[in-house]
Design a protein around this motif. Structure first.
Motif, PDB file in Angstrom:
ATOM      1  N   GLN A   5       0.834  -1.190   0.000  1.00  0.00           N
ATOM      2  CA  GLN A   5       0.000   0.000   0.000  1.00  0.00           C
ATOM      3  C   GLN A   5       0.877   1.252   0.000  1.00  0.00           C
ATOM      4  OE1 GLN A   5      -2.514  -0.356   3.404  1.00  0.00           O
ATOM      5  NE2 GLN A   5      -3.976  -1.639   2.335  1.00  0.00           N
ATOM      6  N   PRO A   6       1.072   1.840  -1.175  1.00  0.00           N
ATOM      7  CA  PRO A   6       1.896   3.054  -1.228  1.00  0.00           C
ATOM      8  C   PRO A   6       1.193   4.217  -0.540  1.00  0.00           C
ATOM      9  CG  PRO A   6       0.887   2.613  -3.354  1.00  0.00           C
ATOM     10  CD  PRO A   6       0.547   1.448  -2.465  1.00  0.00           C
ATOM     11  N   ALA A   7       1.969   5.196  -0.146  1.00  0.00           N
ATOM     12  CA  ALA A   7       1.397   6.404   0.447  1.00  0.00           C
ATOM     13  C   ALA A   7       0.452   7.048  -0.555  1.00  0.00           C
ATOM     14  CB  ALA A   7       2.514   7.370   0.818  1.00  0.00           C
ATOM     15  N   LEU A   8      -0.589   7.674  -0.057  1.00  0.00           N
ATOM     16  CA  LEU A   8      -1.580   8.292  -0.945  1.00  0.00           C
ATOM     17  C   LEU A   8      -0.940   9.294  -1.901  1.00  0.00           C
ATOM     18  CD1 LEU A   8      -4.563   8.850   1.501  1.00  0.00           C
ATOM     19  CD2 LEU A   8      -4.346   7.100  -0.269  1.00  0.00           C
ATOM     20  N   ARG A  14      -6.418   8.945 -10.668  1.00  0.00           N
ATOM     21  CA  ARG A  14      -7.423   7.912 -10.926  1.00  0.00           C
ATOM     22  C   ARG A  14      -7.487   6.938  -9.751  1.00  0.00           C
ATOM     23  NH1 ARG A  14      -6.684   5.920 -16.337  1.00  0.00           N
ATOM     24  NH2 ARG A  14      -4.614   5.436 -15.582  1.00  0.00           N
ATOM     25  N   GLU A  15      -6.328   6.506  -9.253  1.00  0.00           N
ATOM     26  CA  GLU A  15      -6.285   5.570  -8.132  1.00  0.00           C
ATOM     27  C   GLU A  15      -6.849   6.214  -6.860  1.00  0.00           C
ATOM     28  OE1 GLU A  15      -5.982   2.179  -6.072  1.00  0.00           O
ATOM     29  OE2 GLU A  15      -5.629   2.359  -8.228  1.00  0.00           O
ATOM     30  N   LEU A  16      -6.544   7.481  -6.647  1.00  0.00           N
ATOM     31  CA  LEU A  16      -7.109   8.172  -5.482  1.00  0.00           C
ATOM     32  C   LEU A  16      -8.628   8.241  -5.572  1.00  0.00           C
ATOM     33  CD1 LEU A  16      -4.524  11.054  -5.035  1.00  0.00           C
ATOM     34  CD2 LEU A  16      -4.900   9.134  -3.479  1.00  0.00           C
ATOM     35  N   LEU A  17      -9.143   8.532  -6.759  1.00  0.00           N
ATOM     36  CA  LEU A  17     -10.605   8.579  -6.929  1.00  0.00           C
ATOM     37  C   LEU A  17     -11.231   7.205  -6.732  1.00  0.00           C
ATOM     38  CD1 LEU A  17     -10.874  11.098  -9.864  1.00  0.00           C
ATOM     39  CD2 LEU A  17     -11.809  11.387  -7.573  1.00  0.00           C
ATOM     40  N   LEU A  18     -10.556   6.172  -7.204  1.00  0.00           N
ATOM     41  CA  LEU A  18     -11.056   4.810  -6.976  1.00  0.00           C
ATOM     42  C   LEU A  18     -11.130   4.506  -5.483  1.00  0.00           C
ATOM     43  CD1 LEU A  18      -9.309   2.734  -9.780  1.00  0.00           C
ATOM     44  CD2 LEU A  18     -11.766   3.091  -9.478  1.00  0.00           C
ATOM     45  N   ARG A  19     -10.104   4.863  -4.763  1.00  0.00           N
ATOM     46  CA  ARG A  19     -10.108   4.626  -3.311  1.00  0.00           C
ATOM     47  C   ARG A  19     -11.213   5.436  -2.631  1.00  0.00           C
ATOM     48  NH1 ARG A  19      -4.296   3.210  -0.871  1.00  0.00           N
ATOM     49  NH2 ARG A  19      -3.648   1.845  -2.560  1.00  0.00           N
ATOM     50  N   PHE A  20     -11.404   6.645  -3.093  1.00  0.00           N
ATOM     51  CA  PHE A  20     -12.458   7.480  -2.532  1.00  0.00           C
ATOM     52  C   PHE A  20     -13.828   6.853  -2.791  1.00  0.00           C
ATOM     53  CE2 PHE A  20     -15.550  10.980  -3.357  1.00  0.00           C
ATOM     54  CZ  PHE A  20     -15.721  11.378  -2.039  1.00  0.00           C
ATOM     55  N   ASN A  25     -12.602   6.167   1.174  1.00  0.00           N
ATOM     56  CA  ASN A  25     -11.374   6.679   1.772  1.00  0.00           C
ATOM     57  C   ASN A  25     -11.341   8.195   1.605  1.00  0.00           C
ATOM     58  OD1 ASN A  25      -8.728   7.481   2.338  1.00  0.00           O
ATOM     59  ND2 ASN A  25      -7.875   5.546   1.631  1.00  0.00           N
ATOM     60  N   GLU A  26     -11.767   8.905   2.647  1.00  0.00           N
ATOM     61  CA  GLU A  26     -11.816  10.366   2.584  1.00  0.00           C
ATOM     62  C   GLU A  26     -10.423  10.972   2.477  1.00  0.00           C
ATOM     63  OE1 GLU A  26     -14.237  11.985   5.697  1.00  0.00           O
ATOM     64  OE2 GLU A  26     -15.940  10.709   5.148  1.00  0.00           O
ATOM     65  N   GLN A  27      -9.428  10.297   3.016  1.00  0.00           N
ATOM     66  CA  GLN A  27      -8.062  10.809   2.932  1.00  0.00           C
ATOM     67  C   GLN A  27      -7.582  10.846   1.484  1.00  0.00           C
ATOM     68  OE1 GLN A  27      -6.411  12.369   5.367  1.00  0.00           O
ATOM     69  NE2 GLN A  27      -8.373  12.070   6.396  1.00  0.00           N
ATOM     70  N   ALA A  28      -8.086   9.954   0.650  1.00  0.00           N
ATOM     71  CA  ALA A  28      -7.738   9.980  -0.772  1.00  0.00           C
ATOM     72  C   ALA A  28      -8.266  11.267  -1.405  1.00  0.00           C
ATOM     73  CB  ALA A  28      -8.298   8.751  -1.485  1.00  0.00           C
ATOM     74  N   PHE A  29      -9.476  11.674  -1.024  1.00  0.00           N
ATOM     75  CA  PHE A  29     -10.042  12.909  -1.555  1.00  0.00           C
ATOM     76  C   PHE A  29      -9.278  14.116  -1.023  1.00  0.00           C
ATOM     77  CE2 PHE A  29     -13.206  16.200  -2.381  1.00  0.00           C
ATOM     78  CZ  PHE A  29     -13.597  15.852  -3.656  1.00  0.00           C
ATOM     79  N   VAL A  30      -8.893  14.067   0.244  1.00  0.00           N
ATOM     80  CA  VAL A  30      -8.089  15.140   0.828  1.00  0.00           C
ATOM     81  C   VAL A  30      -6.758  15.261   0.076  1.00  0.00           C
ATOM     82  CG1 VAL A  30      -6.826  15.836   2.914  1.00  0.00           C
ATOM     83  CG2 VAL A  30      -9.185  15.016   3.098  1.00  0.00           C
ATOM     84  N   ALA A  31      -6.186  14.124  -0.315  1.00  0.00           N
ATOM     85  CA  ALA A  31      -4.929  14.148  -1.071  1.00  0.00           C
ATOM     86  C   ALA A  31      -5.126  14.829  -2.427  1.00  0.00           C
ATOM     87  CB  ALA A  31      -4.390  12.731  -1.254  1.00  0.00           C
ATOM     88  N   LEU A  32      -6.271  14.598  -3.062  1.00  0.00           N
ATOM     89  CA  LEU A  32      -6.563  15.259  -4.338  1.00  0.00           C
ATOM     90  C   LEU A  32      -6.701  16.769  -4.153  1.00  0.00           C
ATOM     91  CD1 LEU A  32      -9.083  12.704  -5.824  1.00  0.00           C
ATOM     92  CD2 LEU A  32      -6.854  13.309  -6.786  1.00  0.00           C
TER      93      LEU A  32
END
Length: 126
Positions: A5-8, A14-20, A25-32
């Protein structure tokens, strides 16, 4: 964090949106937001003079992203898409502000209209 599991921050958009979408995974959206927020902010500031309008449009852009996250086939980067949404929402805000000041009369621009424009714009591309 494990090796699997790499750091966000290392994931593409695309991968962050998939996780969201899939894992909530709200942290993925925060990363975006952290990744693209400064660019969206600059677009808003170039178009709008009022800081409150800039903040409102900034929030609206990411609301559109959150609502469309599971509906669009994303590229590895969403920067161009976010730029376009920010520009269009800022233009809508300018028209709304001008109408409020009695300068022009145009159909009201709202979040549903923006979503419809985005849906039509995306459909035309694919």
């Amino acid at each position: 964090m494990t090796k699997e599991q790499p750091a966000l921050g290392q994931l593409d958009d695309r991968e962050l949106l998939l996780r969201f979408c899939q894992c909530r995974n709200e942290q993925a959206f925060v990363a975006l937001i952290a990744r693209h927020g400064p660019m969206v902010q600059r677009v808003c500031q170039r178009k709008l003079n009022n800081q409150q309008d800039v903040e409102d449009v900034f929030q609206a852009v990411f609301m559109v992203l959150a609502r469309k996250a599971s509906r669009v086939r994303w590229q590895s980067s969403i920067a161009n898409w976010l730029y376009g949404v920010a520009w269009r929402v800022a233009c809508c805000e300018l028209r709304r502000r001008a109408r409020a000041l009695g300068r022009i009369v145009r159909p009201q621009c709202n979040l549903n209209l923006i979503l419809e424009i985005e849906r039509t714009h995306h459909s035309a591309k694919h």
